[in-house]
Design a protein around this motif. Structure first.
Motif, PDB file in Angstrom:
ATOM      1  N   UNK A 112      56.080  -0.536  33.757  1.00 40.64           N
ATOM      2  CA  UNK A 112      56.186   0.255  32.534  1.00 40.64           C
ATOM      3  C   UNK A 112      55.137  -0.183  31.515  1.00 40.64           C
ATOM      4  N   UNK A 113      54.878  -1.499  31.456  1.00 44.20           N
ATOM      5  CA  UNK A 113      53.810  -1.979  30.573  1.00 44.20           C
ATOM      6  C   UNK A 113      52.458  -1.412  31.009  1.00 44.20           C
ATOM      7  N   UNK A 114      52.262  -1.252  32.317  1.00 44.42           N
ATOM      8  CA  UNK A 114      51.011  -0.665  32.807  1.00 44.42           C
ATOM      9  C   UNK A 114      50.854   0.769  32.320  1.00 44.42           C
ATOM     10  N   UNK A 115      51.951   1.508  32.272  1.00 46.38           N
ATOM     11  CA  UNK A 115      51.889   2.874  31.760  1.00 46.38           C
ATOM     12  C   UNK A 115      51.578   2.897  30.273  1.00 46.38           C
ATOM     13  N   UNK A 116      51.970   1.873  29.552  1.00 44.94           N
ATOM     14  CA  UNK A 116      51.595   1.787  28.147  1.00 44.94           C
ATOM     15  C   UNK A 116      50.082   1.701  28.015  1.00 44.94           C
ATOM     16  N   UNK A 117      49.450   0.934  28.896  1.00 48.44           N
ATOM     17  CA  UNK A 117      47.990   0.833  28.873  1.00 48.44           C
ATOM     18  C   UNK A 117      47.305   2.107  29.314  1.00 48.44           C
ATOM     19  N   UNK A 118      47.982   2.906  30.138  1.00 46.11           N
ATOM     20  CA  UNK A 118      47.394   4.159  30.606  1.00 46.11           C
ATOM     21  C   UNK A 118      47.513   5.257  29.560  1.00 46.11           C
ATOM     22  N   UNK A 119      48.652   5.331  28.873  1.00 49.67           N
ATOM     23  CA  UNK A 119      48.947   6.482  28.015  1.00 49.67           C
ATOM     24  C   UNK A 119      48.563   6.288  26.554  1.00 49.67           C
ATOM     25  N   UNK A 120      48.244   5.082  26.125  1.00 48.64           N
ATOM     26  CA  UNK A 120      47.935   4.884  24.705  1.00 48.64           C
ATOM     27  C   UNK A 120      46.645   5.610  24.319  1.00 48.64           C
ATOM     28  N   UNK A 121      46.389   5.710  23.017  1.00 48.92           N
ATOM     29  CA  UNK A 121      45.271   6.525  22.521  1.00 48.92           C
ATOM     30  C   UNK A 121      43.928   6.092  23.090  1.00 48.92           C
ATOM     31  N   UNK A 122      43.706   4.797  23.229  1.00 48.55           N
ATOM     32  CA  UNK A 122      42.464   4.304  23.827  1.00 48.55           C
ATOM     33  C   UNK A 122      42.707   3.792  25.239  1.00 48.55           C
ATOM     34  N   UNK A 123      43.682   4.376  25.912  1.00 47.12           N
ATOM     35  CA  UNK A 123      44.034   3.949  27.254  1.00 47.12           C
ATOM     36  C   UNK A 123      43.161   4.577  28.326  1.00 47.12           C
ATOM     37  N   UNK A 124      43.501   4.288  29.558  1.00 54.42           N
ATOM     38  CA  UNK A 124      42.688   4.747  30.686  1.00 54.42           C
ATOM     39  C   UNK A 124      42.650   6.267  30.788  1.00 54.42           C
ATOM     40  N   UNK A 125      43.786   6.929  30.569  1.00 56.98           N
ATOM     41  CA  UNK A 125      43.822   8.380  30.729  1.00 56.98           C
ATOM     42  C   UNK A 125      42.952   9.073  29.693  1.00 56.98           C
ATOM     43  N   UNK A 126      43.091   8.713  28.425  1.00 55.99           N
ATOM     44  CA  UNK A 126      42.286   9.349  27.378  1.00 55.99           C
ATOM     45  C   UNK A 126      40.804   9.035  27.539  1.00 55.99           C
ATOM     46  N   UNK A 127      40.486   7.807  27.879  1.00 54.92           N
ATOM     47  CA  UNK A 127      39.076   7.446  28.077  1.00 54.92           C
ATOM     48  C   UNK A 127      38.463   8.223  29.236  1.00 54.92           C
ATOM     49  N   UNK A 128      39.251   8.399  30.297  1.00 58.42           N
ATOM     50  CA  UNK A 128      38.743   9.140  31.460  1.00 58.42           C
ATOM     51  C   UNK A 128      38.535  10.616  31.129  1.00 58.42           C
ATOM     52  N   UNK A 129      39.478  11.225  30.419  1.00 60.37           N
ATOM     53  CA  UNK A 129      39.344  12.637  30.058  1.00 60.37           C
ATOM     54  C   UNK A 129      38.199  12.856  29.075  1.00 60.37           C
ATOM     55  N   UNK A 130      38.000  11.930  28.159  1.00 61.52           N
ATOM     56  CA  UNK A 130      36.884  12.051  27.227  1.00 61.52           C
ATOM     57  C   UNK A 130      35.561  11.837  27.944  1.00 61.52           C
ATOM     58  N   UNK A 131      35.542  10.953  28.944  1.00 65.05           N
ATOM     59  CA  UNK A 131      34.318  10.733  29.727  1.00 65.05           C
ATOM     60  C   UNK A 131      33.947  11.985  30.517  1.00 65.05           C
ATOM     61  N   UNK A 132      34.975  12.705  31.008  1.00 65.88           N
ATOM     62  CA  UNK A 132      34.716  13.951  31.730  1.00 65.88           C
ATOM     63  C   UNK A 132      34.331  15.086  30.793  1.00 65.88           C
ATOM     64  N   UNK A 133      34.606  14.943  29.500  1.00 66.23           N
ATOM     65  CA  UNK A 133      34.315  15.997  28.542  1.00 66.23           C
ATOM     66  C   UNK A 133      35.417  17.030  28.440  1.00 66.23           C
ATOM     67  N   UNK A 134      36.589  16.726  28.999  1.00 65.61           N
ATOM     68  CA  UNK A 134      37.710  17.667  28.936  1.00 65.61           C
ATOM     69  C   UNK A 134      38.284  17.733  27.529  1.00 65.61           C
ATOM     70  N   UNK A 135      38.321  16.595  26.825  1.00 60.43           N
ATOM     71  CA  UNK A 135      38.862  16.541  25.475  1.00 60.43           C
ATOM     72  C   UNK A 135      37.837  15.873  24.560  1.00 60.43           C
ATOM     73  N   UNK A 136      37.933  16.186  23.255  1.00 63.91           N
ATOM     74  CA  UNK A 136      37.032  15.593  22.269  1.00 63.91           C
ATOM     75  C   UNK A 136      37.666  14.428  21.528  1.00 63.91           C
ATOM     76  N   UNK A 137      38.995  14.434  21.461  1.00 63.80           N
ATOM     77  CA  UNK A 137      39.701  13.357  20.772  1.00 63.80           C
ATOM     78  C   UNK A 137      40.909  12.966  21.622  1.00 63.80           C
ATOM     79  N   UNK A 138      41.397  11.752  21.465  1.00 60.43           N
ATOM     80  CA  UNK A 138      42.496  11.279  22.323  1.00 60.43           C
ATOM     81  C   UNK A 138      43.755  12.122  22.178  1.00 60.43           C
ATOM     82  N   UNK A 139      44.413  12.328  23.301  1.00 56.70           N
ATOM     83  CA  UNK A 139      45.700  13.008  23.303  1.00 56.70           C
ATOM     84  C   UNK A 139      46.796  12.033  22.882  1.00 56.70           C
TER      85      UNK A 139
END
Length: 304
Positions: free
Chosen positions: A138-165
């Motif tokens: 569950x702590x790992x999911x905190x690192x994935x879902x937070x504003x500067x987490x892996x998911x937001x960084x990956x989506x911003x790197x792909x250009x899908x989003x302009x600001x963190x979800x």
């Protein structure tokens, strides 16, 4: 000779009694006894003491007095917070169980149709995450879902989003955590049911002109009903009282009865109200537990 036979029968009767009585003794020690303690506390008054509740049995002047406080249960019906928590918990657990079914059924179906030599490996892959600590996952999911987490960084790197979800500290994060944590409890019962499916029934349906999707909805799906019910209940029942996931992934607006119960126990130190919350939650879960036992018994009878 008769004496030896009677001694042998006595030993046999003692052995049978021991085998039958051991599960009941285990149930009494580790389920009924704690349940009785919680029930007793739920009728007590909250006090600033150690332990923080009054005794319901009082003996004085050669008289035993039983003082039951029903106000704890009345409070649960009068305060909208507790009613909302129960409804929200049932709703979130039901939706999470439906999502687990939607994701888990194709996985279980693919596993059951895989080659025999790969099925054990696929089951191992489903169980492998469970070998890691639940809290660490569950702590790992905190690192994935937070504003500067892996998911937001990956989506911003792909250009899908302009600001963190904003996912962390929302109900969506709680849904993700529950689905991730309890998905194996959906997949394994479904797989155990589907792997026993008689393929000749599907072949007969195809010989009679049924299309693949018709064979699935008319043969496979009805025959896997017991697995669906078992998996759904194995996800729904513990998800209703989930504490860790709402506490870590949910925000202040996340309202689940497990989180409220935790706050009553440890923050407010109101053990009687918390015990009443636990007892009512158990009563709410009696119906799905009874349904699970019913379908499980029918499945066992069908195997005989």
């Amino acid at each position: 000779m008769k004496w030896l036979m009677s001694l042998h029968e006595l030993r046999g009767g003692f052995g049978r009694g021991l085998m039958i009585g051991t599960p009941y003794l285990w149930l009494a020690l580790f389920f009924l006894a704690p349940l009785a303690i919680v029930l007793k506390i739920s009728f007590a008054y909250s006090e600033i003491a150690i332990p923080p509740y009054s005794e319901i049995f009082q003996y004085a002047d050669e008289a035993l007095t039983i003082v039951l406080n029903l106000g704890n249960y009345l409070l649960l019906t009068e305060d909208a917070l507790y009613v909302s928590a129960y409804l929200a918990s049932v709703k979130m657990a039901f939706i999470a169980a439906c999502v687990c079914l939607f994701l888990g059924y194709p996985m279980a179906y693919a596993m059951s149709r895989a080659s025999k030599r790969y099925q054990a490996l696929l089951v191992l892959l489903i169980l492998l995450p469970s070998w890691t600590s639940f809290l660490i996952r569950i702590y790992a999911w905190m690192g994935i879902l937070k504003n500067n987490g892996l998911l937001n960084n990956f989506l911003m790197w792909l250009g899908v989003i302009d600001h963190p979800l904003i996912i962390m500290n929302t109900n969506l994060a709680v849904y993700i955590g529950i689905v991730y944590a309890y998905l194996p409890f959906m997949v394994l019962p479904l797989y155990a049911n589907l792997v026993k499916l008689d393929n000749s029934l599907l072949e007969s349906a195809q010989d009679l002109g049924a299309r693949p999707w018709e064979s699935f909805f008319r043969v496979t799906l009805p025959l896997s009903r017991s697995g669906i019910v078992a998996g759904f209940m194995l996800v729904f029942i513990p998800a209703v009282g989930e504490v860790v996931i709402p506490q870590l992934l949910g925000g202040s607006e996340t309202l689940m009865i497990g989180k409220v119960l935790w706050e009553e126990f440890f923050n407010n130190r109101d053990w009687p109200v918390a015990s009443a919350l636990a007892m009512v939650m158990l009563l709410i879960l009696l119906l799905p537990i009874a349904l699970f036992n019913h379908f499980h018994s029918r499945e066992l009878e069908g195997e005989r």
